[in-house]
Design a protein around this motif. Structure first.
Motif, mmCIF file in Angstrom:
data_model
loop_
_atom_site.group_PDB
_atom_site.id
_atom_site.type_symbol
_atom_site.label_atom_id
_atom_site.label_comp_id
_atom_site.label_asym_id
_atom_site.label_seq_id
_atom_site.Cartn_x
_atom_site.Cartn_y
_atom_site.Cartn_z
ATOM 1 N N GLY A 343 -27.617 74.270 -49.575
ATOM 2 C CA GLY A 343 -27.882 75.005 -50.797
ATOM 3 C C GLY A 343 -28.961 74.371 -51.659
ATOM 4 O O GLY A 343 -29.794 75.082 -52.235
ATOM 5 N N ALA A 344 -28.959 73.050 -51.769
ATOM 6 C CA ALA A 344 -29.965 72.377 -52.604
ATOM 7 C C ALA A 344 -31.371 72.623 -52.060
ATOM 8 O O ALA A 344 -32.314 72.881 -52.819
ATOM 9 C CB ALA A 344 -29.662 70.883 -52.665
ATOM 10 N N GLU A 345 -31.503 72.586 -50.750
ATOM 11 C CA GLU A 345 -32.803 72.826 -50.127
ATOM 12 C C GLU A 345 -33.244 74.271 -50.344
ATOM 13 O O GLU A 345 -34.417 74.549 -50.695
ATOM 14 C CB GLU A 345 -32.707 72.526 -48.624
ATOM 15 C CG GLU A 345 -33.912 72.935 -47.816
ATOM 16 C CD GLU A 345 -33.637 72.902 -46.324
ATOM 17 O OE1 GLU A 345 -34.294 73.673 -45.594
ATOM 18 O OE2 GLU A 345 -32.756 72.141 -45.885
ATOM 19 N N VAL A 346 -32.327 75.227 -50.150
ATOM 20 C CA VAL A 346 -32.651 76.637 -50.348
ATOM 21 C C VAL A 346 -33.067 76.888 -51.794
ATOM 22 O O VAL A 346 -34.042 77.599 -52.065
ATOM 23 C CB VAL A 346 -31.452 77.523 -49.968
ATOM 24 C CG1 VAL A 346 -31.689 78.970 -50.403
ATOM 25 C CG2 VAL A 346 -31.188 77.456 -48.472
ATOM 26 N N TRP A 347 -32.353 76.297 -52.725
ATOM 27 C CA TRP A 347 -32.648 76.516 -54.128
ATOM 28 C C TRP A 347 -34.024 75.956 -54.510
ATOM 29 O O TRP A 347 -34.760 76.577 -55.272
ATOM 30 C CB TRP A 347 -31.556 75.911 -54.987
ATOM 31 C CG TRP A 347 -31.712 76.148 -56.464
ATOM 32 C CD1 TRP A 347 -31.759 75.216 -57.451
ATOM 33 C CD2 TRP A 347 -31.841 77.408 -57.125
ATOM 34 N NE1 TRP A 347 -31.916 75.798 -58.681
ATOM 35 C CE2 TRP A 347 -31.964 77.164 -58.513
ATOM 36 C CE3 TRP A 347 -31.871 78.734 -56.681
ATOM 37 C CZ2 TRP A 347 -32.119 78.171 -59.451
ATOM 38 C CZ3 TRP A 347 -32.026 79.751 -57.615
ATOM 39 C CH2 TRP A 347 -32.147 79.472 -58.976
ATOM 40 N N ARG A 348 -34.377 74.804 -53.949
ATOM 41 C CA ARG A 348 -35.682 74.207 -54.263
ATOM 42 C C ARG A 348 -36.821 75.128 -53.823
ATOM 43 O O ARG A 348 -37.788 75.311 -54.553
ATOM 44 C CB ARG A 348 -35.822 72.839 -53.581
ATOM 45 C CG ARG A 348 -35.173 71.690 -54.333
ATOM 46 C CD ARG A 348 -35.641 70.353 -53.795
ATOM 47 N NE ARG A 348 -35.366 70.190 -52.366
ATOM 48 C CZ ARG A 348 -34.234 69.683 -51.888
ATOM 49 N NH1 ARG A 348 -33.272 69.310 -52.719
ATOM 50 N NH2 ARG A 348 -34.055 69.561 -50.582
ATOM 51 N N ARG A 349 -36.705 75.699 -52.662
ATOM 52 C CA ARG A 349 -37.801 76.523 -52.168
ATOM 53 C C ARG A 349 -37.726 77.968 -52.651
ATOM 54 O O ARG A 349 -38.604 78.770 -52.339
ATOM 55 C CB ARG A 349 -37.851 76.478 -50.636
ATOM 56 C CG ARG A 349 -36.699 77.131 -49.924
ATOM 57 C CD ARG A 349 -36.970 77.169 -48.420
ATOM 58 N NE ARG A 349 -35.982 77.913 -47.690
ATOM 59 C CZ ARG A 349 -35.070 77.385 -46.882
ATOM 60 N NH1 ARG A 349 -35.037 76.066 -46.700
ATOM 61 N NH2 ARG A 349 -34.204 78.151 -46.239
ATOM 62 N N SER A 350 -36.688 78.299 -53.427
ATOM 63 C CA SER A 350 -36.522 79.680 -53.909
ATOM 64 C C SER A 350 -36.925 79.847 -55.359
ATOM 65 O O SER A 350 -36.722 80.923 -55.931
ATOM 66 C CB SER A 350 -35.054 80.122 -53.748
ATOM 67 O OG SER A 350 -34.639 80.080 -52.409
ATOM 68 N N GLN A 351 -37.487 78.821 -55.970
ATOM 69 C CA GLN A 351 -37.753 78.890 -57.405
ATOM 70 C C GLN A 351 -38.710 80.032 -57.772
ATOM 71 O O GLN A 351 -38.462 80.784 -58.718
ATOM 72 C CB GLN A 351 -38.318 77.554 -57.893
ATOM 73 C CG GLN A 351 -37.315 76.409 -57.840
ATOM 74 C CD GLN A 351 -36.071 76.706 -58.670
ATOM 75 O OE1 GLN A 351 -36.140 76.885 -59.874
ATOM 76 N NE2 GLN A 351 -34.922 76.781 -58.004
ATOM 77 N N ARG A 352 -39.793 80.155 -57.039
ATOM 78 C CA ARG A 352 -40.756 81.203 -57.371
ATOM 79 C C ARG A 352 -40.141 82.585 -57.135
ATOM 80 O O ARG A 352 -40.342 83.511 -57.931
ATOM 81 C CB ARG A 352 -42.022 81.023 -56.546
ATOM 82 C CG ARG A 352 -43.104 82.057 -56.845
ATOM 83 C CD ARG A 352 -44.393 81.737 -56.119
ATOM 84 N NE ARG A 352 -44.953 80.462 -56.555
ATOM 85 C CZ ARG A 352 -46.074 79.956 -56.082
ATOM 86 N NH1 ARG A 352 -46.767 80.609 -55.154
ATOM 87 N NH2 ARG A 352 -46.529 78.801 -56.523
ATOM 88 N N ARG A 353 -39.412 82.709 -56.055
ATOM 89 C CA ARG A 353 -38.776 83.992 -55.737
ATOM 90 C C ARG A 353 -37.728 84.347 -56.793
ATOM 91 O O ARG A 353 -37.617 85.499 -57.228
ATOM 92 C CB ARG A 353 -38.127 83.882 -54.356
ATOM 93 C CG ARG A 353 -37.643 85.192 -53.769
ATOM 94 C CD ARG A 353 -37.114 84.942 -52.354
ATOM 95 N NE ARG A 353 -36.723 86.170 -51.714
ATOM 96 C CZ ARG A 353 -37.552 86.985 -51.085
ATOM 97 N NH1 ARG A 353 -38.847 86.706 -51.037
ATOM 98 N NH2 ARG A 353 -37.113 88.085 -50.516
ATOM 99 N N TYR A 354 -36.960 83.370 -57.218
ATOM 100 C CA TYR A 354 -35.946 83.596 -58.254
ATOM 101 C C TYR A 354 -36.601 84.048 -59.556
ATOM 102 O O TYR A 354 -36.151 84.994 -60.203
ATOM 103 C CB TYR A 354 -35.143 82.313 -58.464
ATOM 104 C CG TYR A 354 -34.345 82.277 -59.740
ATOM 105 C CD1 TYR A 354 -33.273 83.142 -59.945
ATOM 106 C CD2 TYR A 354 -34.658 81.371 -60.756
ATOM 107 C CE1 TYR A 354 -32.534 83.109 -61.123
ATOM 108 C CE2 TYR A 354 -33.922 81.331 -61.929
ATOM 109 C CZ TYR A 354 -32.866 82.195 -62.105
ATOM 110 O OH TYR A 354 -32.142 82.165 -63.273
#
Length: 493
Positions: A343-354
């Motif tokens: 989850g931490a890895e997914v969240w880091r790379r999802s910032q722009r998408r979020y």
């Protein structure tokens, strides 16, 4: 009967409780019917259970079961409530309905049947049986003061219960939807005082009360610096119930029979494809094939179709439930990694998408809600009747202007142009400046020539979570038609 006091442990819901209390306290002769609807986890059961308890009424929560088992369970509950030596024997649903109505022969009695769609799934003629029981002149109706409340979470079903030629149309004296908490109430419920943090949390979990209590065990971000950690441990954590909730929201509605198609439609909208043609292109279907799935998602309360307030006949779709937007934009594309606890890895790379697919659109919706519900009418030159987004074409430059906010007043009683109270630019991640104001001025000039609109006092509203340039702030302080809205203003004014 004196007004029932709302239990102190029920947060907000003052309007809903007052309506229910008024319905239950009705002392007139004859049975009355009420219908309560709302998506799961909004607190309907708590409201109705506490109402029944406060009035000495009868509460029955239906489950997924056969008609025979449901009748047996209802008979057992009636036996306990009436103090009978054993379960009440109910031969069929006609006898069951008459037994419920009989509870109010001596005094007004609140009778709650929760998750009513479960019963109808096993006994499809139950609405017709209730219709017959409520026939004017029938002794079971006229000699009883039962206050019968039918409640359900399947919005498509509950919405049709009183519509068109449905058996119960015209029989209900109360039709009460229980909506999610608005963004301000949600911030108070989560105990969040920082407005930027409140927007971020609302953009994920919205205003569903159960998501704080049962689904994350009261785990709320302790402050802005804890937000990222909270997302990983509470939302992207496979061990938390919130992790799979967006999937269950679709699976629970009986009318959503093709989950793959509905998930694809929602994914298309989450990606910014708001028109029917855009959705069709995204999922590889013809636009004409989308009428049914779009209607089903609207009836289920998961999509809403919003008209373009400046272009007749055009509309766009918006996902109503923030958690579904977050799931489609952030979780669904990385589901395998999330199940592997990355989850931490997914969240880091999802910032722009979020930020682009979740936070930005939800911030726009919050600003529109502020204009409609909370802003001082004097600030905008009058009461706002409608608010939405719109697209305007500039014929001179052959360009289109997208407006994040258009606020219309009430149509004049004697006819004539409708007041255009405000047009606006809303941005989450960008500081707004003089160039943004000049664009709105140009749009307002274009609208002056549009028939049917009164632009005499149209305000130019600019909303940003990042704030405004000093130049723009100076202009706003000097010109009353320029309104600046930051996150603090959304939660305080």
């Amino acid at each position: 009967m004196t007004q029932l006091s709302k239990p102190e442990w029920i947060f907000d819901r003052d309007v809903e409780w007052a309506e229910l209390a008024r319905f239950a306290a009705d002392g007139r002769a004859g049975v009355t019917l009420g219908v309560i609807s709302g998506r799961r986890r909004q607190g309907k059961t708590l409201l109705l259970y506490e109402l029944a308890r406060a009035t000495g009424g009868f509460y029955f929560g239906a489950t997924e079961a056969t008609a025979t088992e449901s009748l047996r369970r209802l008979g057992e509950a009636l036996g306990i409530y009436t103090g009978a030596p054993g379960p009440v024997q109910l031969a069929d649903w006609s006898a069951a309905v008459d037994a419920l109505l009989a509870l109010g022969r001596q005094r007004p009695v609140t009778v709650v049947v929760d998750e009513f769609p479960y019963l109808v799934r096993a006994a499809q003629d139950l609405p017709s049986i209730i219709q017959h029981a409520l026939t004017p002149g029938r002794p079971e109706r006229t000699e009883s003061r039962t206050r019968l409340l039918l409640c359900g979470s399947a919005l498509s079903f509950m919405g049709g219960l009183l519509a068109g030629s449905a058996p119960l149309r015209g029989r209900a004296g109360l039709e009460l939807p229980v909506q999610p908490l608005d963004y301000r109430a949600a911030a108070a419920f989560w105990g969040i005082e920082d407005p930027l943090l409140a927007v971020k949390v609302f953009s994920i979990v919205g205003g569903t009360p159960a998501y704080r209590r049962e689904y994350v065990q009261d785990d709320a971000p302790s402050g802005p610096d804890d937000f990222d950690s909270w997302v990983v441990r509470a939302v992207l954590n496979p061990a938390r119930p919130l992790f799979r909730e967006a999937r269950y929201l679709l699976a629970e509605d009986p009318d959503l029979r093709d989950p793959a198609l509905y998930h694809s439609v929602l994914a298309a909208v989450a990606e910014g494809n708001a028109s029917r043609g855009g959705i069709a292109g995204y999922i590889g279907r013809k636009a004409t094939d989308l009428q049914h799935p779009l209607t089903v998602l609207e009836d289920a309360g998961l999509l809403v179709r919003e008209p373009d307030l400046l272009r007749s006949g055009r509309s766009s779709y918006r996902i109503t439930e923030p958690l579904i937007s977050f799931y489609q934009a952030v979780m669904r594309p990385a589901w395998t990694a999330l199940e592997q606890r990355r989850g931490a890895e997914v969240w880091r790379r999802s910032q722009r998408r979020y930020a682009s697919a979740v936070l930005g659109p939800r911030f726009e919706e919050i600003v529109r809600q502020w204009v409609l519900r909370f802003a001082d009418p004097d600030l905008l030159g009058g009461p706002v009747a409608e608010v939405g987004a719109a697209t305007l074409t500039d014929p001179a430059s052959r360009t289109s202007h997208e407006l994040d906010l258009v606020a219309l007043g009430e149509p004049p009683l004697g006819g004539g142009p409708r007041p255009l109270l405000a047009i606006g630019e809303v941005k989450w991640g960008r500081r707004l400046g003089q160039a943004d104001l000049e664009r709105l001025r140009r749009v307002r000039e274009l609208l002056v020539r549009r028939p049917g609109l009164d632009t005499t006092h149209t305000r130019l509203l600019l909303a940003s979570a990042e704030g405004f340039t000093d130049e723009l702030a100076g202009v706003a302080s000097a010109e009353s038609d320029v309104v600046l809205v930051d996150a603090v203003r959304l939660y305080t004014d």
